[in-house]
Design a protein around this motif. Sequence first.
Motif, short mmCIF file in Angstrom:
data_model
loop_
_atom_site.label_atom_id
_atom_site.label_comp_id
_atom_site.label_asym_id
_atom_site.label_seq_id
_atom_site.Cartn_x
_atom_site.Cartn_y
_atom_site.Cartn_z
N ARG A 114 77.39 -10.02 53.72
CA ARG A 114 76.43 -8.95 53.99
C ARG A 114 75.47 -9.51 55.03
O ARG A 114 74.70 -10.42 54.74
N GLN A 128 70.39 -4.17 57.19
CA GLN A 128 71.78 -4.63 57.22
C GLN A 128 72.49 -4.07 58.45
O GLN A 128 72.33 -2.89 58.80
N ARG A 143 70.97 2.68 50.03
CA ARG A 143 71.03 2.48 51.48
C ARG A 143 70.38 3.69 52.16
O ARG A 143 70.80 4.82 51.92
N ILE A 146 70.06 5.11 55.78
CA ILE A 146 70.71 4.85 57.05
C ILE A 146 69.68 4.99 58.19
O ILE A 146 69.02 6.02 58.32
N THR A 204 80.21 3.78 53.25
CA THR A 204 80.18 2.96 52.04
C THR A 204 81.09 3.62 51.02
O THR A 204 80.99 4.84 50.80
N MET A 240 78.12 7.55 56.61
CA MET A 240 76.74 7.16 56.89
C MET A 240 76.24 7.87 58.15
O MET A 240 76.84 7.72 59.22
N HIS A 296 81.59 -1.78 52.42
CA HIS A 296 81.17 -1.09 53.63
C HIS A 296 82.23 -1.27 54.72
O HIS A 296 82.76 -2.38 54.88
N TRP A 329 71.31 -0.06 58.38
CA TRP A 329 70.67 0.67 57.29
C TRP A 329 69.68 -0.23 56.56
O TRP A 329 69.73 -1.45 56.64
N ASP A 365 68.37 -1.54 53.09
CA ASP A 365 68.71 -1.74 51.67
C ASP A 365 67.42 -1.78 50.86
O ASP A 365 66.45 -2.45 51.24
#
Length: 345
Positions: free
Chosen positions: A72, A98, A117, A119, A127, A136, A152, A162, A164
């Motif tokens: 990630r 992310q 998440r 976006i 996702t 997304m 993802h 996005w 988190d």
Amino acid sequence: MSQELGRLEDLPQDYRDDLKALNLVPLWPSLRAVLPPRVPTRATLATHWPYASLKPLLLKAGELTPIEKAERRVLVLANPGHGLENMKASPAMYLGMQLLLPGEWAPSHRHTPNAVRMIVEGEGAYTTVDGEKCPMSRGDLILTPTGLWHEHGHDGKDPVVWLDVLDLPLVYYMEASYHVDGARQTVKQGSGDRAWTRAGVVPTTMFHRSDKRYPMLRYPWVDTRAALVAMAANEPDLDCVQVTYVNPETGDDAENILGFYALMLKPGQTLSLPARSPSQVFHLIEGAVDVAVLDKTFPLVEADTCCTPGYEAVTLKNRSAEEPAFVFIADESPLHRKLGVYETR
């Protein structure tokens, strides 16, 4: 009662040594620290993360670290009041930006912390949560609740970013934080945002009842924004045009520890939020907004994020006199209510 309490240094050294040998600690020298008068001790500082400064560093991370080495690829938005190494935005909230690049796949796993998440930008990524493929788009909110498999992927052409938001600090504090790796998921037919598509009409339970604890995983921004605009038009005298992300079957908060909301500020509007016990995170989806708390004012532009400590009033001002502004908010209200410590002052 006197405010002056005995200090640890007032006790004889041999007595302190005897206590330490038995793993004992006298309460009274620290009583005021853990139970201060009237207002809690707070480490959370009002903090602003400008996206324009953050984005180049995030894209550089994409050049420096392949997804296989990162799993990630995230830059954590850490609050300096809690110490950067602790990776907290507030006592119960973790924030991270992310990045997923075209063609990449972040492998499937599940973990005990709840996550969502929000976006920020880009198209073509998705996702997959518990077998449901969630596309997304900017402003969409996607849940990855505790224990659900998620991964993802990116079939588009441009980077996707996005925000988190996890309750990781709380779960880690409870010594309950862990993850499990899994195989790539098989996508199932159907999606919750199609089943729960309009207010006022819901699937009839005698014919259809979801067997999922979280029947809706993706909250499309196009629908949320339309709801806010409709509310403002329908009730022009309404000061706070805000919606709460909820579980559509139960009406409860979308997840059980953190609360999530979308707020519309009318052109030129200034909105004063009362001092409440939970910390708050503000992420600007559209527009230009000033966030004022204590002696600080953060001039947010699109994709900026800031956080504010609990027990402090916050003022939001839409800097545009012509266009509305839209803000995503996360806070710790569900947790505070469950613990019985939620309050508004």
